[in-house]
Design an enzyme around this catalytic site. Structure first.
Site, PDB file in Angstrom:
ATOM      1  N   GLU A 129      38.552   7.019  58.161  1.00  0.00           N
ATOM      2  CA  GLU A 129      39.787   6.981  58.965  1.00  0.00           C
ATOM      3  C   GLU A 129      39.942   5.578  59.549  1.00  0.00           C
ATOM      4  O   GLU A 129      38.981   4.800  59.553  1.00  0.00           O
ATOM      5  CB  GLU A 129      39.685   8.010  60.101  1.00  0.00           C
ATOM      6  N   GLU A 244      26.860   9.327  44.380  1.00  0.00           N
ATOM      7  CA  GLU A 244      27.898   8.294  44.511  1.00  0.00           C
ATOM      8  C   GLU A 244      27.251   6.902  44.606  1.00  0.00           C
ATOM      9  O   GLU A 244      27.699   5.946  43.967  1.00  0.00           O
ATOM     10  CB  GLU A 244      28.732   8.569  45.773  1.00  0.00           C
ATOM     11  N   ARG A 270      31.280 -25.194  26.964  1.00  0.00           N
ATOM     12  CA  ARG A 270      31.779 -26.290  27.796  1.00  0.00           C
ATOM     13  C   ARG A 270      30.887 -27.528  27.668  1.00  0.00           C
ATOM     14  O   ARG A 270      29.691 -27.480  27.964  1.00  0.00           O
ATOM     15  CB  ARG A 270      31.816 -25.822  29.258  1.00  0.00           C
ATOM     16  N   GLN A 281      19.168 -28.424  32.436  1.00  0.00           N
ATOM     17  CA  GLN A 281      18.121 -27.526  32.934  1.00  0.00           C
ATOM     18  C   GLN A 281      18.600 -26.714  34.148  1.00  0.00           C
ATOM     19  O   GLN A 281      18.234 -25.557  34.317  1.00  0.00           O
ATOM     20  CB  GLN A 281      16.868 -28.321  33.298  1.00  0.00           C
ATOM     21  N   HIS A 340      31.409 -21.671  35.653  1.00  0.00           N
ATOM     22  CA  HIS A 340      32.721 -21.908  35.024  1.00  0.00           C
ATOM     23  C   HIS A 340      33.477 -23.067  35.671  1.00  0.00           C
ATOM     24  O   HIS A 340      34.561 -23.449  35.179  1.00  0.00           O
ATOM     25  CB  HIS A 340      33.602 -20.645  35.114  1.00  0.00           C
ATOM     26  N   GLY A 366      28.985   3.517  51.943  1.00  0.00           N
ATOM     27  CA  GLY A 366      27.893   3.217  52.878  1.00  0.00           C
ATOM     28  C   GLY A 366      27.499   1.758  52.740  1.00  0.00           C
ATOM     29  O   GLY A 366      27.109   1.318  51.664  1.00  0.00           O
TER      30      GLY A 366
HETATM   31  C1  FAD Z   1      38.484  -0.287  48.134  1.00  0.00           C
HETATM   32  C2  FAD Z   1      37.882   0.768  49.002  1.00  0.00           C
HETATM   33  C3  FAD Z   1      37.828   2.076  48.536  1.00  0.00           C
HETATM   34  C4  FAD Z   1      37.325   3.083  49.372  1.00  0.00           C
HETATM   35  N1  FAD Z   1      37.366   4.386  48.937  1.00  0.00           N
HETATM   36  C5  FAD Z   1      37.086   5.382  49.821  1.00  0.00           C
HETATM   37  C6  FAD Z   1      37.309   6.756  49.474  1.00  0.00           C
HETATM   38  O1  FAD Z   1      37.700   7.088  48.350  1.00  0.00           O
HETATM   39  N2  FAD Z   1      37.071   7.697  50.421  1.00  0.00           N
HETATM   40  C7  FAD Z   1      36.624   7.403  51.673  1.00  0.00           C
HETATM   41  O2  FAD Z   1      36.443   8.303  52.478  1.00  0.00           O
HETATM   42  N3  FAD Z   1      36.393   6.102  52.028  1.00  0.00           N
HETATM   43  C8  FAD Z   1      36.621   5.100  51.138  1.00  0.00           C
HETATM   44  N4  FAD Z   1      36.407   3.784  51.492  1.00  0.00           N
HETATM   45  C9  FAD Z   1      35.887   3.492  52.825  1.00  0.00           C
HETATM   46  C10 FAD Z   1      34.450   2.975  52.838  1.00  0.00           C
HETATM   47  O3  FAD Z   1      33.547   4.011  52.570  1.00  0.00           O
HETATM   48  C11 FAD Z   1      34.243   2.320  54.221  1.00  0.00           C
HETATM   49  O4  FAD Z   1      34.965   1.100  54.201  1.00  0.00           O
HETATM   50  C12 FAD Z   1      32.793   2.091  54.552  1.00  0.00           C
HETATM   51  O5  FAD Z   1      32.125   3.300  54.746  1.00  0.00           O
HETATM   52  C13 FAD Z   1      32.632   1.227  55.819  1.00  0.00           C
HETATM   53  O6  FAD Z   1      33.409   1.701  56.869  1.00  0.00           O
HETATM   54  P1  FAD Z   1      34.407   0.691  57.646  1.00  0.00           P
HETATM   55  O7  FAD Z   1      35.186  -0.036  56.628  1.00  0.00           O
HETATM   56  O8  FAD Z   1      35.155   1.477  58.643  1.00  0.00           O
HETATM   57  O9  FAD Z   1      33.460  -0.348  58.352  1.00  0.00           O
HETATM   58  P2  FAD Z   1      32.710  -0.161  59.759  1.00  0.00           P
HETATM   59  O10 FAD Z   1      31.981   1.127  59.780  1.00  0.00           O
HETATM   60  O11 FAD Z   1      33.663  -0.446  60.862  1.00  0.00           O
HETATM   61  O12 FAD Z   1      31.651  -1.344  59.673  1.00  0.00           O
HETATM   62  C14 FAD Z   1      31.983  -2.715  59.869  1.00  0.00           C
HETATM   63  C15 FAD Z   1      30.690  -3.519  59.826  1.00  0.00           C
HETATM   64  O13 FAD Z   1      29.798  -3.070  60.862  1.00  0.00           O
HETATM   65  C16 FAD Z   1      28.567  -2.675  60.306  1.00  0.00           C
HETATM   66  N5  FAD Z   1      28.017  -1.520  61.024  1.00  0.00           N
HETATM   67  C17 FAD Z   1      28.649  -0.363  61.351  1.00  0.00           C
HETATM   68  N6  FAD Z   1      27.814   0.474  61.966  1.00  0.00           N
HETATM   69  C18 FAD Z   1      26.614  -0.161  62.028  1.00  0.00           C
HETATM   70  C19 FAD Z   1      25.322   0.193  62.510  1.00  0.00           C
HETATM   71  N7  FAD Z   1      25.080   1.388  63.069  1.00  0.00           N
HETATM   72  N8  FAD Z   1      24.332  -0.707  62.405  1.00  0.00           N
HETATM   73  C20 FAD Z   1      24.548  -1.915  61.837  1.00  0.00           C
HETATM   74  N9  FAD Z   1      25.733  -2.302  61.326  1.00  0.00           N
HETATM   75  C21 FAD Z   1      26.748  -1.429  61.411  1.00  0.00           C
HETATM   76  C22 FAD Z   1      28.876  -2.295  58.864  1.00  0.00           C
HETATM   77  O14 FAD Z   1      27.715  -2.349  58.062  1.00  0.00           O
HETATM   78  C23 FAD Z   1      29.907  -3.336  58.506  1.00  0.00           C
HETATM   79  O15 FAD Z   1      29.292  -4.524  58.145  1.00  0.00           O
HETATM   80  C24 FAD Z   1      36.841   2.761  50.658  1.00  0.00           C
HETATM   81  C25 FAD Z   1      36.865   1.440  51.105  1.00  0.00           C
HETATM   82  C26 FAD Z   1      37.397   0.455  50.306  1.00  0.00           C
HETATM   83  C27 FAD Z   1      37.457  -0.950  50.849  1.00  0.00           C
END
Ligand code: FAD
Length: 381
Positions: A129, A244, A270, A281, A340, A366
């Site tokens: 979300e 997954e 190239r 190297q 490249h 994750g």
């Molecule tokens: C192209 C794309 C496709 C996707 N497809 C799906 C899908 O089909 N279904 C779905 O449900 N989701 C989907 N996602 C979501 C994806 O799973 C999330 O982006 C991901 O889980 C990370 O959540 P966030 O983006 O909210 O980042 P956040 O959770 O806000 O994290 C931001 C940063 O903080 C770090 N962080 C957060 N918590 C901690 C902690 N406790 N300790 C240390 N570091 C932390 C994270 O590692 C990250 O570097 C998709 C995302 C993208 C970009």
């Protein structure tokens, strides 16, 4: 030589997927990347060829193969050179449908799993979300009990296939006060009043797959669409994460291999300072380093896969494989662009896409940081 993990039947499958990818996907990848999605027909074609049903039993239209067959399919699919195509097919087959197959009622299996396997229906999994990503337990989409329906309110972000999915397996709070113990999964169908696509999102990579922001406003979902037990959704989500993440690691290794192959080809063509780059190297050592990283990533990923297939506790190995393989893809694709030179920065060369596509690996399914938490939790009780 085939890896010891795979049997003759897996190698036969590899051949047939490779030939399909070469003939029916690779030539169209550029066009689909530009269009921002691949044709729906590709789901049907993959279904017709039996690929979407590889890991599902025959009674639902699958072929009842093991997860090694699924692994072969995803490795070969990655060789099309567009991670977006693999993400779209994968989200339906390996991320959304398993929830219904493993935990859903017979009715849900007939309505959604069977047509996903034939490619007639496209599935998506909606967990993330706008304000809840890594912290799955903090999702705020609610499903209020109202007789024979749930009334769903909230939104979902970054959902692969979200724009055109026929159904979204949606994580909702059925008991908002209970944290992760109050999450359930509901299958929400396209066309249900109150459910819609807020936006098709523009992305850095995975451009051949559609990614959507979804909204639910007083959306009435029949109770028959509940997957498994109420309030057991968090457990179901965690249960399928291993597969997954393995798929993501396998695809990261395959994409790294593709980038290495492109770099070798280019380095031999190239010419600078009177000789091909492959004679310097520095370039040779770069290629050797890339190959070593890929081989290590592949070995770790296959080790995790072997544990998973044997039904052993694979969580630590899978987390390690996902980290290592996806970080490797970032490094290897970056080095391929470097080899490249300026041409690597141009859209007509595929390495720029490999580099852009790879970047999601350490975030989606994750993040690397969350994978490290999984590893360390088992080390320090
Ligand atoms: C192209 C794309 C496709 C996707 N497809 C799906 C899908 O089909 N279904 C779905 O449900 N989701 C989907 N996602 C979501 C994806 O799973 C999330 O982006 C991901 O889980 C990370 O959540 P966030 O983006 O909210 O980042 P956040 O959770 O806000 O994290 C931001 C940063 O903080 C770090 N962080 C957060 N918590 C901690 C902690 N406790 N300790 C240390 N570091 C932390 C994270 O590692 C990250 O570097 C998709 C995302 C993208 C970009």
């Amino acid at each position: 030589m085939a890896h010891w993990l795979f049997q003759e039947e897996h190698e036969m499958l590899r051949k047939s997927v490779r030939s399909w990818v070469e003939k029916e996907i690779k030539p169209y990848v550029e066009q689909w990347e530009e269009q921002g999605e691949f044709p729906r027909q590709l789901f049907k074609r993959a279904g017709e060829l039996g690929f979407l049903g590889l890991t599902y039993p025959e009674e639902y239209g699958g072929s009842g193969e093991d997860y090694l067959a699924g692994a072969v399919f995803f490795e070969e699919l990655a060789r099309c050179g567009s991670a977006g195509v693999a993400a779209g097919l994968g989200a339906s087959m390996a991320i959304a449908a398993p929830q219904i197959y493993k935990f859903g009622s017979e009715e849900l299996k007939q309505r959604f799993l069977v047509p996903t396997i034939t490619g007639e229906k496209i599935g998506a999994l909606g967990i993330t979300e706008p304000n809840a990503g890594s912290d799955v337990a903090s999702i705020a989409t609610t499903a209020r009990d109202d007789g024979d329906c749930y009334v769903v309110n909230g939104s979902k972000m970054f959902i692969t296939n979200g724009v055109r999915a026929d159904y979204v397996v949606t994580a909702v709070k059925t008991d908002p006060a209970a944290g992760h113990k109050g999450i359930s999964l509901l299958v929400i169908e396209k066309g249900t009043p109150g459910f819609g696509v807020a936006k098709k999102l523009e992305k850095l990579g995975w451009n051949a797959s559609d990614t959507g922001e979804l909204y639910f406003e007083d959306c009435r979902v029949p109770k028959a669409n509940l997957v498994g037990q109420e309030n057991a959704g968090f457990y179901y989500i965690m249960k399928n994460f291993a597969w997954e993440r393995l798929v993501m690691a396998l695809q990261a290794v395959a994409a790294s291999q593709l980038a290495l192959e492109e770099a070798i080809k280019y380095a031999q063509q190239r010419v600078q300072f009177g000789k091909p780059l492959s004679k310097f190297q520095v370039t040779r050592h770069k290629l050797a380093d890339m190959a070593s990283l890929i081989e290590t990533a592949r070995s770790l990923t296959y080790y995790a896969l072997s544990l998973f297939v044997a039904g052993e506790d694979a969580d630590t190995a899978v987390a390690m494989a996902k980290i290592y393989a996806c970080e490797t893809a970032n490094k290897v694709t970056d080095e391929a662009v470097q080899i490249h030179g300026g041409y690597g920065y141009m859209m007509e060369y595929p390495v720029q896409r490999y580099w852009r596509d790879a970047r999601i690996g350490t975030i989606g399914g994750g993040t690397t940081e969350i994978m490290k938490e999984i590893i360390v939790k088992k080390m320090i009780k």
